[in-house]
Design an enzyme around this catalytic site. Structure first.
Site, mmCIF file in Angstrom:
data_model
loop_
_atom_site.group_PDB
_atom_site.id
_atom_site.type_symbol
_atom_site.label_atom_id
_atom_site.label_comp_id
_atom_site.label_asym_id
_atom_site.label_seq_id
_atom_site.Cartn_x
_atom_site.Cartn_y
_atom_site.Cartn_z
ATOM 1 N N GLU A 207 0.831 -1.236 0.014
ATOM 2 C CA GLU A 207 -0.128 0.130 -0.052
ATOM 3 C C GLU A 207 0.860 1.056 0.023
ATOM 4 O O GLU A 207 1.789 1.425 0.832
ATOM 5 C CB GLU A 207 -0.778 0.041 1.274
ATOM 6 C CG GLU A 207 -2.350 -0.420 1.013
ATOM 7 C CD GLU A 207 -3.017 -0.092 2.445
ATOM 8 O OE1 GLU A 207 -2.787 0.960 3.171
ATOM 9 O OE2 GLU A 207 -3.668 -1.295 2.957
ATOM 10 N N ASP B 251 -5.847 8.532 10.329
ATOM 11 C CA ASP B 251 -4.797 7.938 10.854
ATOM 12 C C ASP B 251 -4.342 8.292 12.305
ATOM 13 O O ASP B 251 -4.536 9.684 12.755
ATOM 14 C CB ASP B 251 -3.730 8.389 9.928
ATOM 15 C CG ASP B 251 -3.705 7.551 8.418
ATOM 16 O OD1 ASP B 251 -3.503 6.254 8.692
ATOM 17 O OD2 ASP B 251 -3.693 8.081 7.702
#
Ligand SMILES: Cc1ncc(COP(=O)(O)O)c(C=O)c1O
Lengths: 396, 272
Positions: free
Chosen positions: B57, B68
């Site tokens: 990724e 995040d």
């Protein structure tokens, strides 16, 4: 594109999947209660008995004389409990949170006004309260940090990113995502994913509804101009919404022009370099660079330095329902002192932006006309900062 | 013939193995510095594949990464300070394709792709060698227009499910999934923590009723034990913060060791 929760093409629900069930739950509760007579009665009773609504529509005779043109009225949201319009929304959302059985509320805050409002309602209703505040803002608004703590809230300084409002908002959303089952996020402005922008507007729309009734009573008609400052846009949308279908009432949103035109020097999302984009859950105008990175906004006022804006304002701008302009730090600072001297009212630095626009607007008006300025908050919180800035100017 | 991503999952399935998906922020260098430029990220991907990663990724750093935790936030800040941009990240993908056929998916936030032009991003991303995209701030409800583009371009748009995804939303999401489904292990954001993987296991079992698309569990996995526990519930695991933390500290060797340990542990756990 999802049609749900859109104002024209703006709005939507751009959030991580983990947050979606909570947004659906909130939307369900909001739709269920917004027209529920019992909820409405409880909300308006708290607004009346606790917060101090309706607020006065005060005829500012001195200011009117100063400009010698249209009559100027001030919508006195500064007289509300905790000192700003933010309490309207905080009360509404806290009542919804209770209905949803949430034990804890989380909020972001820039200037600290929304944090104080949230801490206040959390104390009132016995809920645990966490407030995320940019580390830079926590430093420049120390008094509000202490107020929140006094009210029993936990204030968490955020130093990620640039340590200001947008980072505090991101962090509040992250906290919410982590504690989503028992926590309600009391967003502080008419921003964020659906249903927040519409819900916050509904909790603030009493401002405009009262302006209508009070204008009819005091001037026998509707005002010609409504002027309000725009950070995320909650006091402005609350003022404008009831008049959205009346073009004869000109609606002017005033953004922070800061210290100049450069990227990072202002918060002119609608009146400057903003382009449609996605931040904190909604598609709306946004200050961003050529790579699509969000640009940090700047303003002397900690409540206006947000790079985004509520999606309903983006729609109003494109549809020509309202006009968006800006004034600089310096102009706002002058208006702050002007109102204090002429009317004996110390306005919030945010509200001073709306007042500063009178310098440009008033010469275009005539004595038969009426201007209403929403005085979104009082300036006690800003006095220390203004003293420092003026001191520096004098010393220079 | 399927896409690189589909072929990889098919191959792993034939071998009775689980996928190890490693997240690396574009613009971060193995030494944790950003000034080394895109080449450092290319080398990090090369090394991660050699250490046992099946799929990469490639994180597109964004100024406001809402999904995040602290580690990937810090990595993003550092990459942006080093001048990483979306076009440069596509350049990294092109470089990787010169030596590797590892399935490569971009993970980034919608504003950046929207600003670039989503269709243009997909076209150029595909030409650069990307196989798909993960957009953590677009839930299924908002992705119809994007899905129309990715389908037309033969690109994967990964869907998310979480412990809170239920009922009709689960069914709809699974029915339209391609590539793999990103199964978020717990309530929260990226970042290593202790997790009881049985909760997401139940969610995966539910998803299986609607789709045969591979399921990969991510968020929180920091050790090979956790990787094994998570993998038992799905077809693969996604590891980001644990690897990025080590890279940010300039400990590339430790990052690669962790990938190697996870690889071994996953393969061992799959031998019946
Ligand atoms: C007094 C006051 N006015 C205005 C604002 C700006 O917010 P909004 O645009 O949502 O009204 C703030 C925000 O902190 C505020 O404290």
């Amino acid at each position: 594109m999802n049609k749900k929760g859109r104002f024209g093409r703006f709005g939507g629900q751009y959030v991580p999947e983990i947050v979606m069930p909570a947004l659906n739950e909130l939307e369900g509760a909001y739709l269920k209660y917004k027209d529920d007579p019992e909820f409405k009665e409880e909300f308006s009773s708290y607004l009346r008995e606790y917060a101090g609504r309706p607020t006065n529509l005060y005829y500012a005779e001195g200011l009117t004389r100063h400009y010698g043109r249209a009559r100027i009225f001030l919508k006195r949201e500064d007289l509300l409990h905790t000192g700003a319009h933010k309490i309207n929304n905080a009360l509404g959302q806290a009542l919804l949170a209770q209905r949803m059985g949430k034990k804890r509320v989380v909020a972001e805050t820039g200037a600290g006004q929304h944090g104080v409002a949230t801490a206040t309602v959390a104390a009132l209703f016995g809920m645990e309260c966490h407030v995320f505040m940019g580390a830079v803002d926590a430093e420049r608004q120390k008094l509000n940090v202490f107020r929140m703590q006094l009210l029993g809230a936990k204030v968490i300084p955020v130093s990620s990113g640039t340590g200001t409002l947008k980072d505090a908002t991101s962090e509040a959303i992250r906290y919410w995502a982590t504690n989503i089952r028992d926590t309600h996020y009391i967003i502080g402005s008419a921003v964020g994913p659906h249903p927040y922008p519409a819900m916050v507007r509904d909790f603030q729309k009493a401002i405009g509804e009262e302006i209508r009734a009070q204008s009819l009573e005091k001037i026998g008609g509707l005002p010609d101009y409504l002027v309000a400052c725009v950070g995320g846009g909650s006091n402005a949308i609350g003022s404008f919404y009831d008049f959205r279908e009346e073009p004869a009432v000109k609606k002017i949103g005033v953004e922070a022009g800061g210290r100049g035109e450069g990227a990072g020097d202002n918060a002119k999302t609608l009146s400057g370099a903003g382009e449609p984009g996605i931040l904190h859950g909604a598609y709306s105008y946004l200050l961003q660079n050529e790579d699509g990175q969000v640009v940090e906004a700047y303003s002397i006022s900690a409540g206006l330095d947000y790079p985004g804006v509520g999606p309903e304002h983006s729609f109003y701008k494109d549809a020509g329902i309202a006009e968006y302009v800006s004034v600089t730090d310096e102009e706002a600072l002058a208006a702050f002192q002007r109102l204090s001297r002429i009317e004996g009212i110390i306005p919030a630095m945010e509200s001073s932006h709306a007042l500063a626009y009178l310098e440009k607007l008033m010469p275009e008006t005539s004595p038969e006309e009426t201007v209403v300025v929403t005085l979104s908050g009082r300036g006690d919180k800003d006095v220390q900062m203004v003293a420092k800035v003026l001191g520096e100017q004098e010393g220079a | 013939m399927g896409t690189r991503l589909e072929n990889k999952f098919a191959e792993l399935k034939r071998q009775g193995r689980k996928a190890l998906i490693i997240y690396i922020t574009a613009g971060i260098s193995p030494a944790g510095k950003s000034a080394d430029g895109p080449q450092a990220t290319v080398e990090a991907v090369r090394a991660a594949e050699a250490a046992g990663a099946d799929i990469i990724e490639l994180g597109l750093p964004f100024s406001d990464p809402m999904a995040d935790g602290p580690v990937i936030q810090a990595a993003s800040v550092r990459a942006l300070q080093g001048g990483m941009t979306l076009p440069k990240a596509l350049g990294i993908a092109r470089e990787i394709r010169k030596f590797s056929e590892v399935p490569l998916v971009a993970m980034g936030y919608i504003n950046q792709m929207h600003h670039y032009g989503f269709e243009k991003f997909v076209q150029e991303g595909k030409a650069a060698g990307l196989d798909g995209v993960i957009v953590p701030d677009v839930p299924h409800e908002e992705s119809a227009g994007m899905r129309e583009v990715t389908q037309r371009q033969g690109f994967h748009l990964m869907e998310f499910i979480t412990p809170g995804t239920t009922g009709e939303r689960m069914a709809r999401t699974c029915r339209e999934a391609t590539g793999f489904i990103y199964c978020v292990s717990n309530y929260g954001v990226t970042g290593v923590k202790e997790i009881d993987y049985s909760a997401i296991g139940k969610v995966c079992a539910e998803a299986r009723k609607f789709t045969q698309v591979p399921l990969a569990i991510g968020f929180g996995i920091g050790t090979s034990e956790a990787a094994v526990q998570a993998a038992a519930q799905a077809d693969g695991v996604i590891v980001g913060s644990a690897v990025m933390q080590r890279m940010l500290e300039g400990k590339m060797g430790e990052a690669l060791d962790l990938i190697g340990e996870m690889r071994q542990a996953l393969d061992k756990s799959c031998i019946r």
